[in-house]
Structure formats: structure tokens, C-alpha cells
Design an enzyme around this catalytic site. Structure first.
Site: not given
Lengths: 219, 227, 219, 227
Positions: A53-55, A95
Site C-alpha cells: 500500500a502506498e502509505n 514506499s
């Protein structure tokens, strides 16, 4: 447009299941918001696929049961998730280094349109009324090793989404390699869209009637 | 003795000035320095530029700061969150500037500021609306745009643990933009859930070395409220 | 060159002690190889100064007693060191992000020459016989908030090291803000070298005689 | 089941090819993948380009690789270490190419390769011999040179702990170039001191996520020999 009798288009989960079947063990995968998020539900637990996930969550697991929800652990869609054993946390900059550096084997995004040259439009409608919101879509589309799009084959009012040239604002140019729709799976090739497979009862002619771009069978 | 702890959030933001560029950590409501933002609201400043992934929800934090007219410009990747009505309204009325930046480019621009890189090339956004007006050059046959470092006068950060040198750890997805913003501002202010003694943090587990931190306030806020 | 009677130039430790006296508590400092490394020995233990080494050690402490030596913990000069409480480890890329991003309050380097415009030459002699080795010198010189040089005022054969223009290959341009020699402390100002202080018995005239660049007293 | 462990160093480097660019971790003798380098020597390859901070000491590891004529070019920041006689001799005789790069620029060029940045601007080396021939541009009044991403075909890494996904931790100053090289190569091969079960590493303490790692060999080598 001709009528195809006895054809039942895939629903959202059916599309996600079809795509999930093509993800091999070991791939590192980012799933966009919407239908793409459903894909992870259809990867068998024994097949190890690493969802990112991007976060900054690497190794995203399924949604937790209510008793185990932890608001510190969310995905890029701001939904509470779990972490698989072997998962880890990184910063947003690390990320996106992962995303932009070509370390994702696959990114799955929804889209408004995909063009036969692999262009994708998925982040903005042309209207200027609302504040535009791009999130990580452009980074993902430009950065992943493979970009697969999952979307309805046409809009609700029957307008084709597989087009010659995108009419919506572009997310990235020439990056889509495959499209999973409720009717078919298509590769983007140097010669345009090639149909890999179709749902039972669908014909190339009927699919072409629902598609602006020229279709041909996969080699 | 180095001791970066200050007594209150208000004291921590006491010298932020009108017109400052303020980096605000957090993704969604997780890892957001909510008490520092409220303290900033109390200051009654003008013409702030805020860099934040989201643009505030409800009536607190960044949404309050904007609603009270403190913000001239927002730089963010995703202004359209559940309940982000304040920005939508200000934007529609033309009362706020909005610079939408791809999330990875936003992170990288701050990392560049923190790492002494004035500008870099990236394929992200090349050929799109968000790449318009930017210098373009091909590398290895691929079109790239030139992006510039994005530096803050101030960064507001939430951490999980902090010691008096300002060494920080984060909790799960609360890490997000906080480490990169911590290194990208002239003045980095931290609200931390836990205060620990110097030497208590495993040197291998410190994510943000205190070198990047100027002030720390101990605010045991508890769990983030997701919406 | 005139003769100065009763003047005892500082030795290496004397120079390091003189410089250490000017480092306030709380500064983040990188020390180059050679005389600069001695500086940390002359900062009183109760004055907290954070020494950083290029190879990712933040909070370098003094050399360990032989029984506590740990070969996993070395500084950029490959000497075994200790870690102070509050110290941490980062990668080379994060370490140089710190260095190049302007997060060092001070870097102390040795040099062959410093010019009156702040240019420093400290990494290569002009000969092409040996493989050139730069290490982190150019990153440190360009990246630190302040660059102080510590070196003998002249070469062994009496040639000035504080010059109008460097004759050795440059490390960085216009970055030196202060020079500590065995004879004096000098600021680099827009008007050239300004003498802050001299060792007992030294005169401005005698110092000028040992210096190529024009000297003036500090304002 | 993902399992990146392979049985031996020789197996791990079995498909490295002639002409490959090989990134080799370590600073001094700490964090150096010595067994992987020896295995590479056994392969008898030609025309390698090696990227490494130092250029080998004594007769082992990188020094052996060069002495045996496997290396066409070395990219490093500090070739002149105690006992680095092999490189000095080859260099003097014109039998090896040497590209000397400022240490921070070298790290940043690999970080750029790992992060999808084809090129970036930096003030380091501007106006010096090492900046000669590079494109120059001023940012904020300061001269900068354009530096390009430095990508490896292969990276050889030493870790402290590893699990079967390839998640890595490092020990003290053994971290150095290893994390950045791990992300900068098409094929990343790790020798690890300790092998741990999946899930045993604290997710907050993993420095290199397994995403960046392809193969791991368990080699409990023990303490580095400093010289």
C-alpha cells in the site's frame, strides 16, 4: 449494437477473481481503490502474494475481524487492514521509491478509459468543478513493471471504455499491458488490443461492437 | 544537555510566521500531528502554504486552519477525502490556491529538499495535465519532467516515541510522510505519543535521528480517529 | 621571512583543543580524517555534541577500551569507536542525505590549501601516479552549514597554505568559513582572511609573512 | 511459498554474466559480502564493472577478483585504503578503468536507480575535476552538476538477519551501502549472518523489505576482520 443472448457479464467479484487467477506466487502487487481492492480476496491464502500500500505497508493482509481492528494500520484507501507475517512498514518516500523504481511486479488500477496504445485515463474528469485528486495513480502507472486495468467494458450508458485515444485527462502514456473487463481479457500489444479470452457466450464480433478500438484475437 | 522537549504545543509553534510553508505529516487521520495543527490555528497566522497529502476532514485540524482563512495555498496529492468539504468550498469559490502533485513526486520533492538535491527528473506525470509547463527531457527514450525540491519553513510531525535528542520511532502506518517531512524543513516540530529516556530506543530501530528534529511536545493522544 | 622569538606553535592536539572550544552544545558535527578526528577528544563529556560519521553512525563516542572493541562499529576512518546513548545507525544514502541536505552544523576537514575566497583543496595532489581518492570530502565540503578547516599554517618547507587561489585540485568552491592553524584562527570573509586570534607572541606582521593571501584583523 | 534461500554462495551467483555491473556492499571490511565475492571469483567471469566504496585490501575478496583479471572497471569513492595494492598496481599499469565518484554522489546515484529517478542535480563536485565534462546548471544561484542513476545488474549484500521473504536487518555500521545497493540492482543476492523464521523480525525494525531481495545464502561468518 447486436444482442448477445445468454451472456452474463462478470460482476465486480467475478472480474477480481478472474484477474487474481493470473497473479503468480511471489509477485509484489499494488491494488488501486475500488474493484482492484477486491482482487486480494480472491488470491488463495496459500499462494503468497505480497500486497503493498502506498502509505508504506508492505505485506497487507485481509481486513481484520471487528474485534481486532487497529486504526494505526490502514491501507491507501484508508480502510483498516492487517499485516501478514513478514510484512513491514516504510515511509511514504521509501514506499514510492519502491513504486517508482520498478519494484512492483504488478499494479492493478481502475480506469475511465484505456487506449489501444496503452494510455490510461483514470484520475480526473475534464470538468473543473471539483478539486482534482490524483493520489498515487500517476506514480503507480508510470512506475510498476506491469499495469493491469480492471474496469467495466463500457460505461453505464454503453459508451466504450477501450478506445482509440483517451478523451479524459491522461494518467500515464503507453503503460497498460492488460485489461480485465466484465466481458473479456485483452492484451495491449504494439498492434493494439488483442483478445486473450472472453466470458462464455461472448463472440469477437459482439465484443467489437462494444469497443471503439479495433480488436483482434491474441496470437 | 540537549533537551528538545518543550512544555506545550502552543510554545512549540510560537515563532511560526505569516507566509510560512508548513509541511504537515499524516496519511488520512493516521500519524497526523493534530494538537500541533490546533495550536497553529490559535496563532491566527496569515498566508500559510500547507503541504499535506490530504486536505483535511470535518472541522478540525487542517480543515479548521483553512476554514479560518489562514491558508493561502495547499500543496497535496489527494484533496478529495471523505468529509473534505472545507477545501472543496474554498476551491470552488476561488479563495484558495491548490497545487495537486502526484503523491510519489510530492514525497520525492521533499526528500530532495532534505537531501540537498535542488531538482530531479522523473517520468511520473510526463505527458499529462500535471506535467504541463514543466521542462521535459528524455532519458533512455522515456520522457521525464523536471521536479524541484519542496522545502518547508516548518514541519509538523507525529511520532510514537521520542527522546530528548529528538530521536523518533513511528507506529505502523503512522510513519507515512512524517520521516520525509522531518528532514525537509528548517524547523521540525514533533508531537509524540510516548516520551522515553535517552538511550532507551534501540539504535537500530530509530527511524528519524534527532539530527532532523528541533522541538518535541509530549502529547499522549491515543488512537487516531479514522473519520 | 622575519623571525618571531618565543613563539611556540600549537601541536596537533593544541589545534584540536582550540577548535573544540568553539563548538557549542547541540551541534551536529562531522570530523574528517587526521587532525580533525582529534577534535572530539577535546570536547568535554558533559557538553553534548553529536558526532556523525559518513558510514552511517550518528552519535559517535570515544574509542573503546581494548576489551570492549567491536569490529562492527567503525567510523569513516575505519577505526573502532563507540556509540553514545541516543546514537543511531543509518545507511550510507541516509547518512549523505543528512550531510548533503545541510543538516550538519559543522564539518571539520584538513586541507592542503584554503584560498581567500573560501575555496578548499584537500583531496588530491596534482600528480597522476596514484589512484585518486575523494571519499566523502566533496559532499561534506559542499553540504555542511559550516566548514572549518584545521591545518598547519604552512607546509613543512614553509610554503603558505592560506593562498590567493588554490593550486591543488579543488574540493569545493567558496565554502570554508574559518581556518584553525597552529599559529592563528582566521575567518573567511567577503574581503578575504580576517585574523580572529593568534597564539601568544605572534604578530599580524609575522603571520602575514607566513601567508600568501592578504590578512587583516577581524572587525 | 516464497523462499529466497539458496543452498550456497556458488549457487547464488551461478547466473551472473560476463560484462555485468556488480554492486558490492560494505564499508571498509564491515558489512562486506565476502563469501559472495569469493564465489564470484570462482565463476571466472570477464569484463565486470564493480561499484564499491573501497577497492579491496590484501589478496581476498574484491582484491582477488581484480588480481585475477575479472574486472574491467571500478567505480568507487576511496580506492586508496590500507593494503589496496592490487588496484594501485593495475591502475598504474593502465590495466583497469577507475571512475572516482564522491561518496555521497555514489550513494545518491544508486538510490536514484532504485527509486526510478534517471538523473538529478547536485552541488557536490561542481567546479572541481570530478565535475568536469558534466552538464552544469545553477539552482538558487548555486552551480550544480547533473548526475545519472547508477544501476547494477547484480548487487552483493551482507545482512545480519534474513527471513525467507528476504527481509533484512543489519548490524551497526554494517548497514552502510547495503540497503541502497539492495534496491539498485536487477538481481540482489544476500549473504546473511542469521536466518530467522518469517514473522520473527519486528516489522518496524526491518531495514530492507524483501521486495528488494532475490536470493539469500546463510553464511554465519562472524565478526568482520578489520584489516
Amino acid at each position: 449494437m447486436d444482442t448477445v443472448v445468454d451472456v452474463v457479464p462478470l460482476d465486480r467479484h467475478g472480474m477480481a477473481r478472474r484477474l487474481a487467477a493470473d497473479i503468480p506466487e511471489g509477485w509484489v502487487v499494488n491494488l488501486g481503490i475500488g474493484i482492484p481492492t477486491l482482487v486480494s480476496d480472491h488470491v488463495p491464502a496459500e499462494r503468497e502474494v505480497i500486497f503493498q500500500a502506498e502509505n508504506g505497508v508492505i505485506g497487507v493482509g485481509p481486513a481484520p475481524p471487528p474485534a481486532e481492528e487497529d486504526p494505526w494500520l490502514i491501507n491507501a484507501g484508508k480502510q483498516m487492514v492487517t499485516l501478514r507475517p513478514g510484512g513491514s512498514f516504510v515511509s511514504q518516500s521509501d514506499s514510492f521509491a519502491l513504486i517508482r523504481g520498478g519494484h512492483l511486479d504488478l499494479c492493478v488500477l481502475g480506469a475511465f478509459e484505456v487506449a489501444e496504445n496503452g494510455d490510461i485515463a483514470n484520475w480526473a474528469i475534464s470538468s473543473n468543478e471539483k478539486a482534482p485528486a490524483v493520489g498515487g495513480a500517476m506514480d503507480l502507472a508510470a512506475g510498476a513493471k506491469r499495469l493491469w486495468v480492471i474496469m467495466e467494458h463500457t460505461t453505464k450508458d454503453g459508451r466504450p471504455r477501450l478506445v482509440k485515444r483517451c478523451s479524459y485527462p491522461l494518467t500515464a502514456l503507453g503503460v497498460v499491458s492488460r485489461v480485465y473487463t466484465n466481458l473479456a481479457v485483452l492484451d495491449v500489444t504494439p498492434e493494439g488490443f488483442a483478445v486473450r479470452d472472453m466470458i462464455p457466450g461472448m463472440t469477437l464480433e459482439a465484443l467489437q461492437a462494444r469497443t471503439e478500438a479495433k480488436l483482434r484475437p491474441a496470437a | 544537555m540537549i533537551d528538545k522537549f518543550v512544555a506545550s504545543a502552543l510554545e512549540a509553534v510560537a515563532d511560526v510566521r505569516d507566509g510560512a510553508t508548513v509541511l504537515i505529516g499524516g496519511f488520512g487521520q493516521v500519524g497526523t500531528p493534530n494538537h500541533l495543527i490546533e495550536a497553529l490555528c490559535e496563532r491566527g497566522l496569515r498566508d500559510l502554504t500547507v503541504v499535506s497529502n490530504n486536505a483535511g476532514t470535518g472541522a478540525h485540524g487542517l480543515a479548521r486552519l483553512m476554514a479560518e482563512g489562514r491558508v493561502r495555498k495547499v500543496i497535496c496529492s489527494y484533496p478529495r477525502s471523505r468529509g473534505s468539504v472545507v477545501l472543496e468550498e474554498l476551491y470552488r469559490e476561488g479563495r484558495i490556491e491548490l497545487e495537486v502533485v502526484p503523491q510519489g513526486t510530492m514525497a520525492e520533492r521533499m526528500r530532495a529538499a532534505g537531501a540537498g538535491i535542488p531538482a530531479f527528473w522523473t517520468p511520473t506525470a510526463a505527458g499529462t495535465q500535471l506535467g504541463e509547463g514543466k521542462e521535459v527531457r528524455a532519458f533512455g527514450g522515456r520522457a521525464c519532467v523536471l521536479e524541484h525540491a519542496l522545502k518547508g519553513d516548518v514541519a509538523l510531525i507525529e511520532a510514537w516515541e521520542a527522546d530528548r535528542w529528538g530521536n523518533l520511532t513511528y507506529r505502523m502506518s503512522g510513519r507515512n510522510f512524517n520521516p520525509v517531512m522531518a528532514m525537509a524543513a528548517d524547523l521540525t516540530i514533533v508531537q509524540t505519543q510516548h516520551r522515553v529516556a535517552l538511550g532507551e530506543l534501540d539504535p537500530e530501530r530509530i527511524v528519524t535521528p534527532g539530527v532532523f528534529v528541533d522541538r518535541v511536545v509530549h502529547i499522549p493522544y491515543g488512537k487516531p480517529r479514522l473519520w
